[in-house]
Design a protein around this motif. Structure first.
Motif, PDB file in Angstrom:
ATOM      1  N   GLU A  52      16.438  66.631  34.154  1.00 32.18           N
ATOM      2  CA  GLU A  52      15.634  65.643  34.910  1.00 32.18           C
ATOM      3  C   GLU A  52      14.539  65.046  34.036  1.00 32.18           C
ATOM      4  OE1 GLU A  52      13.785  66.768  38.703  1.00 32.18           O
ATOM      5  OE2 GLU A  52      12.244  65.228  38.373  1.00 32.18           O
ATOM      6  N   GLU A  53      13.820  65.894  33.297  1.00 28.08           N
ATOM      7  CA  GLU A  53      12.699  65.378  32.490  1.00 28.08           C
ATOM      8  C   GLU A  53      13.181  64.334  31.477  1.00 28.08           C
ATOM      9  OE1 GLU A  53       9.893  66.002  33.527  1.00 28.08           O
ATOM     10  OE2 GLU A  53      10.010  67.927  34.556  1.00 28.08           O
ATOM     11  N   THR A  57      14.735  61.071  33.313  1.00 30.98           N
ATOM     12  CA  THR A  57      13.702  60.189  33.879  1.00 30.98           C
ATOM     13  C   THR A  57      12.913  59.498  32.760  1.00 30.98           C
ATOM     14  OG1 THR A  57      12.187  62.060  34.169  1.00 30.98           O
ATOM     15  CG2 THR A  57      13.446  61.409  36.078  1.00 30.98           C
ATOM     16  N   ASP A 106      11.757  66.764  43.248  1.00 35.43           N
ATOM     17  CA  ASP A 106      12.082  66.136  41.963  1.00 35.43           C
ATOM     18  C   ASP A 106      11.504  64.718  41.955  1.00 35.43           C
ATOM     19  OD1 ASP A 106      13.977  64.276  43.145  1.00 35.43           O
ATOM     20  OD2 ASP A 106      15.408  65.910  43.259  1.00 35.43           O
ATOM     21  N   ALA A 107      11.746  63.974  40.883  1.00 32.99           N
ATOM     22  CA  ALA A 107      11.127  62.654  40.732  1.00 32.99           C
ATOM     23  C   ALA A 107      11.515  61.705  41.863  1.00 32.99           C
ATOM     24  CB  ALA A 107      11.513  62.052  39.375  1.00 32.99           C
ATOM     25  N   SER A 108      12.722  61.883  42.431  1.00 31.43           N
ATOM     26  CA  SER A 108      13.157  60.963  43.490  1.00 31.43           C
ATOM     27  C   SER A 108      12.421  61.228  44.818  1.00 31.43           C
ATOM     28  CB  SER A 108      14.678  61.064  43.700  1.00 31.43           C
ATOM     29  OG  SER A 108      15.014  62.291  44.297  1.00 31.43           O
ATOM     30  N   TYR A 121      12.667  74.019  44.119  1.00 33.69           N
ATOM     31  CA  TYR A 121      12.674  73.384  42.798  1.00 33.69           C
ATOM     32  C   TYR A 121      11.504  72.423  42.692  1.00 33.69           C
ATOM     33  CZ  TYR A 121      14.275  70.152  39.102  1.00 33.69           C
ATOM     34  OH  TYR A 121      14.369  69.367  37.980  1.00 33.69           O
ATOM     35  N   LEU A 146      19.448  61.254  40.468  1.00 31.23           N
ATOM     36  CA  LEU A 146      19.179  62.685  40.217  1.00 31.23           C
ATOM     37  C   LEU A 146      20.045  63.602  41.081  1.00 31.23           C
ATOM     38  CD1 LEU A 146      15.287  62.756  39.712  1.00 31.23           C
ATOM     39  CD2 LEU A 146      17.042  63.306  38.013  1.00 31.23           C
ATOM     40  N   SER A 194       9.754  69.700  39.480  1.00 27.77           N
ATOM     41  CA  SER A 194       9.746  69.226  38.085  1.00 27.77           C
ATOM     42  C   SER A 194       8.336  68.729  37.775  1.00 27.77           C
ATOM     43  CB  SER A 194      10.755  68.088  37.925  1.00 27.77           C
ATOM     44  OG  SER A 194      10.372  67.004  38.752  1.00 27.77           O
ATOM     45  N   SER A 195       8.149  68.176  36.574  1.00 27.17           N
ATOM     46  CA  SER A 195       6.807  67.705  36.199  1.00 27.17           C
ATOM     47  C   SER A 195       6.352  66.580  37.131  1.00 27.17           C
ATOM     48  CB  SER A 195       6.778  67.242  34.744  1.00 27.17           C
ATOM     49  OG  SER A 195       7.491  66.044  34.580  1.00 27.17           O
ATOM     50  N   ILE A 204      16.337  56.615  39.106  1.00 25.74           N
ATOM     51  CA  ILE A 204      15.852  57.938  39.538  1.00 25.74           C
ATOM     52  C   ILE A 204      16.697  58.451  40.711  1.00 25.74           C
ATOM     53  CG2 ILE A 204      13.840  59.185  40.485  1.00 25.74           C
ATOM     54  CD1 ILE A 204      13.491  58.293  37.590  1.00 25.74           C
TER      55      ILE A 204
END
Lengths: 94, 137
Positions: free
Chosen positions: B41-42, B45, A19-21, A46, B12, A48-49, B9
């Motif tokens: 999340e999208e 963030t 994920d982003a983190s 998992y 999360l 994400s973008s 962030i």
């Protein structure tokens, strides 16, 4: 949490959650690749973008240097995300 | 259920735990966890990145209505930022011709039934409706 381990043949195994983190950790790990490479997604639960962004940066860097990047072992869920993003036509996904 | 999270962030992991709590309380099948985590999340963030003028926590509310989840993110004391108006990503274009960004919102659109934005009293409210899957369906 994301884990990256490197196999004897140089394959990078991704496991956990990207994920982003976890982007800084993924960037650090994948920045070391400098030849034809394989990323094994079989332990990845998992993405994400933000995680896909790291894979794209790695792909572009290697591609510009003339090296292929293969993605293997994706779960159906993760493969769906790549398909939704239209990236199943960009990457070699096995 | 509703909970607020710091504009960071690093929140999360706590958000994903909250989603699991909601799933347990509302008897939501775990096959939905991936896409619910991803859409939240999208958008979370995005709020962290693009509404940095606020220091307030971001509230996330999730309610089950039959076979759908209603997910609401509320960001207070911010300028308007409407992600539903983001341009579409052209996934048919070759990679070298694509502009960066927008992939997260594209995925939210693909994974939800509706995706709405409202702005009032300096507060951004995003509401998503997600149709639930059941194992083996």
């Amino acid at each position: 949490m994301l884990d990256l381990t490197v196999g004897e043949d140089g394959t990078v195994f991704l496991s956990g959650r990207l994920d982003a983190s976890q982007v800084p950790k993924a960037k650090d790990g994948l920045a070391r690749l400098d030849g034809p490479s394989i990323l094994d997604f079989s332990g990845l639960e998992y993405i994400s973008s933000a995680g896909i962004g790291v894979i794209l940066i790695t792909y572009k860097r290697l591609h510009d240097a003339g090296h292929p990047l293969r993605l293997v072992g994706m779960t159906d869920r993760i493969r769906n995300v790549f398909q939704y993003a239209g990236l199943d036509r960009v990457f070699t996904i096995e | 259920m509703e909970r607020s999270f710091p504009r960071d962030i690093g929140a999360l992991a706590s958000i994903f735990e909250f989603v699991r709590e909601v799933f347990a309380a509302e008897s939501v099948d775990a096959v939905n966890a991936f896409e619910v985590d991803l859409v939240i999340e999208e958008l979370f963030t995005n709020m962290v990145k693009y509404s940095s003028e606020s220091s307030n926590d971001i509230a996330i509310r999730i309610d089950r209505k039959n076979d759908r989840l209603i997910i609401c993110l509320t960001d207070s004391d911010v300028d308007p930022f409407d992600p539903t108006r983001a341009r579409e990503v052209d996934t048919d274009r070759p990679l070298r011709d694509r502009k960066p960004g927008g992939l997260g919102i594209h995925l939210v659109r693909r994974m939800t039934e509706s995706f709405d934005y409202e702005y009032r009293d300096r507060t951004s409210i995003i509401t998503l409706v997600k149709k639930l899957e059941t194992e083996g369906a």
